[in-house]
Design a protein around this motif. Structure first.
Motif, short mmCIF file in Angstrom:
data_model
loop_
_atom_site.label_atom_id
_atom_site.label_comp_id
_atom_site.label_asym_id
_atom_site.label_seq_id
_atom_site.Cartn_x
_atom_site.Cartn_y
_atom_site.Cartn_z
N ARG A 2 1.03 -0.80 -0.29
CA ARG A 2 0.20 0.17 -0.14
C ARG A 2 1.01 1.53 -0.10
NH1 ARG A 2 -3.93 -0.32 5.20
NH2 ARG A 2 -4.76 1.94 3.92
N CYS A 3 0.24 2.28 -0.82
CA CYS A 3 1.33 3.26 -1.12
C CYS A 3 0.47 5.01 -0.33
CB CYS A 3 2.02 3.75 -2.88
SG CYS A 3 3.15 2.73 -3.04
N PRO A 4 0.92 5.78 0.03
CA PRO A 4 -0.11 6.72 0.76
C PRO A 4 -0.07 7.73 -0.75
CG PRO A 4 1.62 7.82 0.54
CD PRO A 4 1.69 5.63 0.94
N VAL A 5 -1.64 8.19 -1.01
CA VAL A 5 -1.63 8.85 -2.76
C VAL A 5 -1.38 10.45 -2.30
CG1 VAL A 5 -2.96 10.40 -4.32
CG2 VAL A 5 -3.12 7.55 -3.53
N ASP A 6 0.04 10.89 -2.47
CA ASP A 6 0.12 12.45 -2.72
C ASP A 6 -0.40 13.53 -3.21
OD1 ASP A 6 1.65 14.94 -1.92
OD2 ASP A 6 3.17 13.71 -2.22
N PHE A 7 -1.61 14.33 -2.95
CA PHE A 7 -2.34 15.42 -3.44
C PHE A 7 -1.82 16.66 -4.04
CE2 PHE A 7 -3.74 15.30 0.53
CZ PHE A 7 -3.81 16.75 1.63
N PHE A 35 -10.49 13.22 2.01
CA PHE A 35 -10.74 12.20 2.94
C PHE A 35 -9.35 12.39 3.50
CE2 PHE A 35 -11.98 9.02 0.40
CZ PHE A 35 -13.26 8.55 0.98
N LYS A 36 -8.66 13.19 3.91
CA LYS A 36 -7.14 13.88 3.85
C LYS A 36 -8.57 15.45 4.71
CE LYS A 36 -3.50 14.66 6.41
NZ LYS A 36 -3.28 14.01 7.52
N PHE A 41 -7.56 11.35 7.24
CA PHE A 41 -7.00 9.92 6.88
C PHE A 41 -6.59 10.12 5.51
CE2 PHE A 41 -8.73 5.67 4.70
CZ PHE A 41 -7.93 4.91 5.68
N ALA A 42 -5.73 9.00 5.39
CA ALA A 42 -4.64 9.02 4.47
C ALA A 42 -4.74 7.56 3.78
CB ALA A 42 -2.78 8.43 5.21
N PHE A 43 -4.97 8.01 2.25
CA PHE A 43 -6.28 7.72 1.42
C PHE A 43 -4.20 6.64 0.10
CE2 PHE A 43 -7.53 6.89 -3.00
CZ PHE A 43 -8.55 6.44 -2.68
N MET A 44 -4.54 5.88 0.86
CA MET A 44 -3.56 4.62 0.48
C MET A 44 -4.47 3.17 -0.90
SD MET A 44 -1.25 4.62 3.30
CE MET A 44 -0.34 3.77 3.17
#
Length: 153
Positions: A2-7, A35-36, A41-44
């Protein structure tokens, strides 16, 4: 993995197989920002082949509720669990994103959402839906639709 999505720094990593990878990356970042900001919440995300349970659950609901089978292959999936909500996402190669909002304690708060990234046509299997437009700084013009879930899954 799983990887976090950087916005903030939008990346197409994991989405390279999509012909609309940059638009899809913007849509994925748009969801991560939501979600952040709303839930802290960190979207993964993870590759769809590693998230088979999530993808299968979403596909099962689509088939049971509306007899929908998505033609495009899934490339990534995510699962958000916040405030008694189970909220899986599946991102598809053609630029489609599907999410299932599933309240664990309230059957009236259950729905399937479809989002089409900029630059893609409406898939034939979703032609029965009307899509509203939303402007996003990260994703450009996003078209969305949904239906309410009647069953329990």
């Amino acid at each position: 993995m799983r990887c976090p999505v950087d916005f903030v720094n939008v990346s197409t990593a994991g989405l390279e197989s999509s012909p609309v990878a940059s638009s899809l990356a913007g849509l994925r970042a748009h969801e991560a920002r939501y979600f952040k900001n709303k839930y802290d919440f960190a979207f993964m995300v993870e590759p769809a082949d590693k998230a088979k349970t999530i993808v299968d659950w979403v596909h099962h609901i689509l088939k049971q509720e509306r007899d929908i089978v998505i033609a495009s292959p899934p490339i990534e999936a995510a699962l958000v669990e916040v405030e008694n909500l189970r909220w899986p996402y599946v991102f598809y190669q053609n630029g489609l994103a599907i999410n299932v909002l599933y309240a664990l304690d309230d059957p009236k708060r259950r729905a399937v959402g479809f989002k089409l990234c900029e630059g893609m046509e409406i898939p034939a299997e979703l032609n029965i839906f009307k899509f509203a437009r939303q402007k996003s700084k990260l994703a450009g013009i996003v078209r969305g639709s949904y239906f309410v879930i009647k069953g329990q899954y």
